[in-house]
Design a protein around this motif. Structure first.
Motif, mmCIF file in Angstrom:
data_model
loop_
_atom_site.group_PDB
_atom_site.id
_atom_site.type_symbol
_atom_site.label_atom_id
_atom_site.label_comp_id
_atom_site.label_asym_id
_atom_site.label_seq_id
_atom_site.Cartn_x
_atom_site.Cartn_y
_atom_site.Cartn_z
ATOM 1 N N SER A 1 42.273 66.154 61.754
ATOM 2 C CA SER A 1 41.242 65.303 62.355
ATOM 3 C C SER A 1 40.823 64.146 61.463
ATOM 4 C CB SER A 1 40.006 66.143 62.682
ATOM 5 O OG SER A 1 40.378 67.374 63.216
ATOM 6 N N VAL A 2 41.330 64.105 60.223
ATOM 7 C CA VAL A 2 40.998 62.992 59.337
ATOM 8 C C VAL A 2 42.245 62.119 59.191
ATOM 9 C CG1 VAL A 2 40.194 62.334 57.039
ATOM 10 C CG2 VAL A 2 39.339 64.435 58.106
ATOM 11 N N PRO A 3 42.199 60.856 59.580
ATOM 12 C CA PRO A 3 43.388 60.002 59.483
ATOM 13 C C PRO A 3 43.788 59.743 58.029
ATOM 14 C CG PRO A 3 41.485 58.750 60.289
ATOM 15 C CD PRO A 3 41.048 60.172 60.168
ATOM 16 N N ALA A 4 45.073 59.495 57.829
ATOM 17 C CA ALA A 4 45.614 59.334 56.470
ATOM 18 C C ALA A 4 44.918 58.210 55.710
ATOM 19 C CB ALA A 4 47.123 59.086 56.544
ATOM 20 N N ASP A 5 44.575 57.110 56.390
ATOM 21 C CA ASP A 5 43.932 56.011 55.646
ATOM 22 C C ASP A 5 42.551 56.433 55.140
ATOM 23 O OD1 ASP A 5 42.988 56.086 58.225
ATOM 24 O OD2 ASP A 5 42.850 53.903 58.474
ATOM 25 N N ALA A 6 41.847 57.291 55.882
ATOM 26 C CA ALA A 6 40.541 57.790 55.430
ATOM 27 C C ALA A 6 40.719 58.737 54.239
ATOM 28 C CB ALA A 6 39.819 58.501 56.563
ATOM 29 N N VAL A 7 41.762 59.570 54.294
ATOM 30 C CA VAL A 7 42.054 60.478 53.164
ATOM 31 C C VAL A 7 42.250 59.658 51.894
ATOM 32 C CG1 VAL A 7 43.705 62.157 52.236
ATOM 33 C CG2 VAL A 7 43.066 62.253 54.662
ATOM 34 N N GLU A 8 42.967 58.542 52.034
ATOM 35 C CA GLU A 8 43.243 57.694 50.876
ATOM 36 C C GLU A 8 41.964 57.032 50.352
ATOM 37 O OE1 GLU A 8 46.419 54.862 51.509
ATOM 38 O OE2 GLU A 8 46.009 53.951 49.544
ATOM 39 N N VAL A 9 41.152 56.540 51.272
ATOM 40 C CA VAL A 9 39.878 55.919 50.889
ATOM 41 C C VAL A 9 39.021 56.914 50.105
ATOM 42 C CG1 VAL A 9 37.664 55.081 51.808
ATOM 43 C CG2 VAL A 9 39.818 54.207 52.746
ATOM 44 N N LEU A 10 38.940 58.136 50.627
ATOM 45 C CA LEU A 10 38.097 59.166 50.002
ATOM 46 C C LEU A 10 38.624 59.540 48.618
ATOM 47 C CD1 LEU A 10 37.500 61.396 53.134
ATOM 48 C CD2 LEU A 10 35.759 60.103 51.880
ATOM 49 N N ALA A 11 39.948 59.563 48.475
ATOM 50 C CA ALA A 11 40.533 59.920 47.176
ATOM 51 C C ALA A 11 40.262 58.850 46.137
ATOM 52 C CB ALA A 11 42.035 60.145 47.337
ATOM 53 N N ASN A 12 40.085 57.588 46.595
ATOM 54 C CA ASN A 12 39.908 56.483 45.646
ATOM 55 C C ASN A 12 38.462 56.069 45.437
ATOM 56 O OD1 ASN A 12 42.673 56.226 45.062
ATOM 57 N ND2 ASN A 12 42.965 55.175 47.029
ATOM 58 N N ASP A 13 37.543 56.657 46.180
ATOM 59 C CA ASP A 13 36.122 56.372 45.955
ATOM 60 C C ASP A 13 35.718 56.800 44.547
ATOM 61 O OD1 ASP A 13 35.378 55.139 48.270
ATOM 62 O OD2 ASP A 13 34.586 56.935 49.246
ATOM 63 N N ALA A 14 34.651 56.171 44.014
ATOM 64 C CA ALA A 14 34.164 56.542 42.681
ATOM 65 C C ALA A 14 33.831 58.030 42.650
ATOM 66 C CB ALA A 14 32.933 55.713 42.332
ATOM 67 N N ASN A 15 33.037 58.500 43.619
ATOM 68 C CA ASN A 15 32.826 59.937 43.746
ATOM 69 C C ASN A 15 33.781 60.439 44.816
ATOM 70 O OD1 ASN A 15 30.800 60.341 41.786
ATOM 71 N ND2 ASN A 15 29.324 59.371 43.146
ATOM 72 N N SER A 16 34.968 60.787 44.345
ATOM 73 C CA SER A 16 36.069 61.041 45.272
ATOM 74 C C SER A 16 35.910 62.387 45.957
ATOM 75 C CB SER A 16 37.397 60.997 44.520
ATOM 76 O OG SER A 16 37.424 62.045 43.578
ATOM 77 N N CYS A 17 36.691 62.539 47.015
ATOM 78 C CA CYS A 17 36.602 63.758 47.820
ATOM 79 C C CYS A 17 38.000 64.147 48.271
ATOM 80 C CB CYS A 17 35.692 63.482 49.025
ATOM 81 S SG CYS A 17 35.544 64.859 50.157
ATOM 82 N N ASN A 18 38.362 65.405 47.986
ATOM 83 C CA ASN A 18 39.646 65.923 48.467
ATOM 84 C C ASN A 18 39.500 66.378 49.913
ATOM 85 O OD1 ASN A 18 41.036 65.686 45.991
ATOM 86 N ND2 ASN A 18 39.972 67.527 45.286
ATOM 87 N N VAL A 19 40.566 66.240 50.661
ATOM 88 C CA VAL A 19 40.556 66.731 52.032
ATOM 89 C C VAL A 19 41.485 67.938 52.124
ATOM 90 C CG1 VAL A 19 41.084 66.188 54.438
ATOM 91 C CG2 VAL A 19 40.020 64.446 52.964
ATOM 92 N N VAL A 20 40.934 69.043 52.617
ATOM 93 C CA VAL A 20 41.733 70.242 52.872
ATOM 94 C C VAL A 20 41.700 70.487 54.376
ATOM 95 C CG1 VAL A 20 41.945 72.732 52.506
ATOM 96 C CG2 VAL A 20 41.210 71.250 50.618
ATOM 97 N N GLN A 21 42.865 70.435 55.010
ATOM 98 C CA GLN A 21 42.895 70.625 56.456
ATOM 99 C C GLN A 21 43.387 72.033 56.791
ATOM 100 O OE1 GLN A 21 46.397 67.530 57.184
ATOM 101 N NE2 GLN A 21 46.347 69.092 58.825
ATOM 102 N N VAL A 22 42.686 72.646 57.734
ATOM 103 C CA VAL A 22 43.051 73.983 58.194
ATOM 104 C C VAL A 22 43.878 73.817 59.465
ATOM 105 C CG1 VAL A 22 42.169 76.248 58.906
ATOM 106 C CG2 VAL A 22 40.861 74.856 57.286
ATOM 107 N N GLY A 23 45.186 74.092 59.344
ATOM 108 C CA GLY A 23 46.081 73.961 60.487
ATOM 109 C C GLY A 23 46.309 72.501 60.872
ATOM 110 N N GLY A 24 46.958 72.277 61.961
ATOM 111 C CA GLY A 24 47.239 70.923 62.444
ATOM 112 C C GLY A 24 48.443 70.308 61.742
#
Lengths: 554, 81
Positions: A464-487
């Motif tokens: 449910s999180v698009p790849a470009d958002a995953v990338e944005v979140l990984a590069n933010d100063a306070n970054s955030c990993n995305v863990v997806q359950v299934g899909g």
């Protein structure tokens, strides 16, 4: 002691003795379990840390023995969970006896699908030794044994610490001082601060006994047992065939007299029976207190563990809550030190963990009042409850032999983002609660908690999180990993398979559901659908930006 | 519907016992042949049984408040502290 030889640690002469005062990012006062966990967490985040301890070994005698599930999960994050759990004995079941009958039994973890049990028991010295060994494997930590803090001078941008080492006296400068020097906390005294609360009068004999016995690995608690009339007693297994025995002695017992082996042996003989061979490993007579400091933060001095708050031992809330203090504090300190969060984020450590301390003190005081009634009326209700518990289910819920440590849900934390209107979650994890484990399949192992590893993590159901958002979140100063359950796999996100459907069940997960976990694995925001702006807002709030905005608005 | 004693309270303090004299006698008889300490224990058990039957924390709190009414703290009690 037969089963344990205290290691003797040594260290090089401090570099301060051969030059000017050295400046360190963090100094930890006290190498107990809480101080050592702080050092490991800092080192894993790449921060250099000095640990000062006046002794040169681990705990003499066992003291803390019960390590709760949440603590074990923190040990996992600190890289020593397997070692500690492997050495300890697991238990989930407790039994309560009144006189010569069992009146109540409880199972603290009645479901499968968790990496760790409700509790393990392990002598404190073993836990400390394993934590010391972990520190020795981390180049960022320097453990200075026989280095005693004798003076502390707080400044606006650092703390000057006066230390006496075997080789001489020196001053060390620290950006931050973590005070983990225990219940009597010399550093707290040096800063003229107090821990306020209540002292209890009853004395308890605590003994660790070496015996080969087929008692099960369970917590057994007696009220008014035939072998120790009108008082309570506790029997609990530890590692290496060592058993913890605890006898309530009443307020008038003479501690010096009660410590003598000729006094202890008949008590143990009466409890364990004539045919059981046993030896005393260690014994102590204690009273206890419930108290806490008004604030756990004083400028650049941050108080953790017993130095900040004290509870009675019923419920295993001492060492366990101290380690949760560290879990709460260190990620915040890292962000503040890196300039990625305002200093006020550390005030949220003080408020969140003071809230937890109050919860622990409340539970432990209530247990104490049940175990050692203070008035005739209180004793009548206690005995009435125990008599009723034999026959009636409702009364078993009132029996209180210690409400055993559970992680505190940080209700009303300023770091949490409230749910969107109209969104409801039938999740076992409430907002502010610690993440609950579940089995998964994926690249980093078979337990969900392994994927919440020290940073912000967004757990999302389906792709449910698009790849470009995953990338944005990984590069933010306070970054955030995305863990997806299934899909379907999304680039940049970790993907786990909900192999037993327990992640979805425990988190009420539907496609699109998002859970944002803080670096200490506490839930700080959740949504039924992904929105990048909401997520970044929640991370800003969880890193103390909301504090600053509120202050500026005021 | 029975009228309650105070507006806004849930605790029923209006007559609700069918045969009050019978009940009262049974209550006192329950303590026959008991020491003061045993009676205190039986009373405590009775309170806990009834409290569980009631269940509602608001009613229980109102009952506790009503029970404490008119009873002043005992200044001579040296055991409290």
């Amino acid at each position: 002691m037969k089963t344990y030889l205290n290691p003797i640690y040594s260290c090089a002469a401090p570099i301060e003795l051969s030059g000017p005062p050295h400046h360190w990012p963090v100094v930890v006062a006290g190498a107990g379990p809480v101080g050592l966990c702080a050092a490991i967490d800092l080192a894993q985040r790449g921060i250099d840390v000095i640990v000062l301890d006046e002794d040169n070994t681990v705990s003499v005698g066992s003291r803390a023995i019960c390590w709760a599930k949440r603590t074990l999960e923190i040990f996992d994050r600190l890289g020593c969970g397997d070692c500690i759990v492997g050495k300890g004995v697991e238990w989930n079941v407790g039994r309560v006896f009144f006189r010569d009958e069992q009146i109540y039994q409880f199972d603290l973890l009645p479901e499968a699908g968790h990496r760790r049990p409700a509790f393990i028991n392990l002598q404190q010295y073993w836990v400390e030794q394993i934590l010391v060994e972990r520190c020795l494997g981390l180049p960022q930590t320097e453990l200075r044994w026989h280095n005693k803090v004798v003076g502390v001078t707080p400044r606006s941008d650092h703390v000057a610490i006066r230390v006496v080492a075997p080789e001489g006296e020196y001053t060390i400068l620290a950006d931050w001082l973590i005070v983990a020097d225990g219940a009597r906390s010399p550093v707290r005294g040096m800063l003229g601060l107090e821990s306020e609360g209540q002292a209890f009068r009853d004395r308890f004999l605590i003994a660790d006994v070496l015996m080969h016995s087929d008692f099960p690995t369970e917590r057994w608690f007696w009220f008014d047992p035939p072998f120790h009339r009108h008082q309570s007693a506790l029997l609990h297994r530890q590692a290496d065939n060592v058993w913890r025995v605890d006898f309530q002695l009443g307020p008038d017992a003479d501690p010096e007299e009660e410590k003598k082996p000729e006094k202890i042996m008949p008590r143990l003989r009466a409890m364990l029976g004539d045919n059981t061979e046993f030896e005393i490993e260690w014994a102590s007579v204690y009273t206890f207190q419930c108290r806490r400091m008004r604030s756990f933060r004083h400028g650049r001095a941050l108080f953790v563990g017993d130095a900040a708050h004290l509870v009675s031992p019923f419920g295993a809330r001492g060492a366990n809550s101290g380690i949760q203090d560290v879990d709460n504090l260190i990620w915040k300190l890292e962000l503040v030190m890196a300039g990625q969060a305002p200093e006020s984020l550390l005030d949220s450590y003080a408020t969140e963990r003071a809230f937890a301390a109050d919860e622990n003190i409340r539970h432990s005081t209530r247990s104490t009042d049940f175990i050692t009634p203070k008035s005739e009326a209180s004793r009548a209700f206690r005995d009435a409850t125990l008599l009723l518990a034999k026959h009636h289910a409702f009364a078993r819920r009132l029996v209180n032999s210690g409400r055993l440590s559970l992680p505190t849900t940080l209700e009303a934390s300023v770091l949490s983002t409230q749910d969107r209107a109209g969104e409801a979650f039938a999740s076992v994890v409430p907002l502010g609660g610690a993440a609950v484990d579940a089995p998964v399949e994926g690249p980093r192992g078979v337990w969900l908690l392994s994927y919440l590893d020290g940073g912000f993590t967004l757990l999302v159901f389906d792709n449910s999180v698009p790849a470009d958002a995953v990338e944005v979140l990984a590069n933010d100063a306070n970054s955030c990993n995305v863990v997806q359950v299934g899909g379907k796999s999304v680039a940049g996100a970790s993907r786990v398979e909900d192999s037993e459907r327990l992640v979805a069940a425990r988190y009420d997960g539907k496609p699109g559901t998002c859970y944002l976990f803080r670096p200490d694995q506490h839930l700080c925001a959740r949504w039924r659908s992904f929105d990048l702006q909401s997520l970044r807002g929640a991370i800003a709030r969880a890193t103390g930006q909301a504090y600053v905005e509120a202050m500026e608005a005021a | 519907m029975i009228a309650h004693s105070l507006p806004g309270t849930l605790l029923n303090t209006q007559p609700n016992i069918q045969a009050p004299d019978d009940f009262y006698q049974e209550l006192v008889d329950m303590h026959r042949d008991l020491s003061a300490q045993q009676s205190a224990l039986v009373n405590a058990k009775l309170i806990l049984l009834l409290a569980n039957h009631v269940g509602d924390p608001v009613i229980l709190r109102e009952a506790m408040r009503a029970a404490r009414q008119d009873i002043e703290p005992d200044q001579s009690d040296g055991t409290r502290g």
